[in-house]
Design an enzyme around this catalytic site. Structure first.
Site, short mmCIF file in Angstrom:
data_model
loop_
_atom_site.label_atom_id
_atom_site.label_comp_id
_atom_site.label_asym_id
_atom_site.label_seq_id
_atom_site.Cartn_x
_atom_site.Cartn_y
_atom_site.Cartn_z
N THR A 7 0.85 -1.19 0.00
CA THR A 7 0.00 0.00 0.00
C THR A 7 0.88 1.24 0.00
O THR A 7 1.97 1.22 0.58
CB THR A 7 -0.94 0.04 1.23
N ASP A 68 -8.38 -3.45 -0.29
CA ASP A 68 -9.10 -2.38 -0.98
C ASP A 68 -10.25 -2.04 -0.05
O ASP A 68 -10.98 -2.93 0.40
CB ASP A 68 -9.60 -2.80 -2.36
N ASP A 173 -11.63 9.36 8.90
CA ASP A 173 -11.77 9.08 10.34
C ASP A 173 -12.22 10.27 11.20
O ASP A 173 -13.02 10.08 12.13
CB ASP A 173 -10.46 8.51 10.92
#
Ligand code: ITT
Length: 212
Positions: A7, A68, A173
């Protein structure tokens, strides 16, 4: 065990590192070069996760973990979904995406949302011995092109609030509110987030598949 965390998202990588070190012992993390890109053109989380895992495993010949993931907002017909990283455009930052999210929900009362993660751990058949897998656990994987793929999905339910709270986490978040905690996911530690997160739920499932 050598492991590639495939990632380029620093927040995601931090969470994977933290969780993997409690789930597996002796992990040696392989470098994932910035220049390596996978085009995410599948139409599902699973399709994109498999594509990232397949391409990275073939290129680096290493046990690889990817996900993903994304945010599904009920009032937006589950958008941004697989387009969460580029909701506000190809090179969008987290701030751009969050701004677009809050604008899209203006005057909207239904704030229900959930995170989804499709995690894939892929193992070149030639390296299966390094994981000491039983015959039974190997059956939990899909085999394709001499690679075993262990796949699992996790979800995390919450609500979108209008004002950001907290400095932790990443992505959406600061706006992702957990009613039971009266906090956003940006207000809690990585360890606390991992007690309910979509990524952690999927990873725990994969760990079970490996130890079956
Ligand atoms: P890689 O493909 O290199 O892993 P990415 O950020 O492009 O990085 P995705 O395509 O899976 O990864 O997109 C995930 C996006 O969904 C991410 O950029 C965030 O906007 C959002 N997201 C996923 N999980 C999240 C989480 O735990 N907290 C906040 N936002 C999250």
């Amino acid at each position: 065990m050598k492991l590639l965390i495939a990632t380029h998202n620093k927040g995601k990588k931090k969470e994977f590192l933290d969780m993997l070190s409690t789930l597996f012992s002796d992990i040696e993390v392989q470098e994932y070069p910035r220049s390596f890109e996978v085009i995410e053109d599948a139409l599902t989380f699973r399709g994109n996760a498999m594509k990232k895992a397949r391409e990275a495993t073939k290129a680096f010949d290493c046990v690889t973990i990817v996900d993903d993931s994304g945010l599904e907002v009920e009032a937006l017909n589950n958008a941004p979904g697989i387009y969460s990283a580029r909701f506000a455009g190809e090179d969008a930052t987290d701030d751009d995406n969050n701004k677009k999210l809050i604008e899209s929900l203006k005057n909207e009362k239904n704030r229900k949302a959930r995170y989804v993660a499709e995690v894939v751990l892929s193992v070149p058949v030639s390296q299966v011995d390094s994981l000491n897998l039983s015959e039974r656990s190997k059956k939990n994987a899909l085999e394709e092109d001499s690679i075993l793929f262990f796949c699992a999905r996790g979800t995390c339910d919450g609500e979108i609030i209008d004002e950001p709270k907290g400095e932790g986490g990443f992505g959406y978040d600061p706006y992702f509110y957990i009613r039971g905690w009266d906090k956003t996911l940006a207000e809690v530690s990585t360890q606390k987030k991992a007690t309910i997160s979509h990524r952690a739920e999927a990873l725990v499932c994969i760990k079970k598949m490996l130890t079956d």
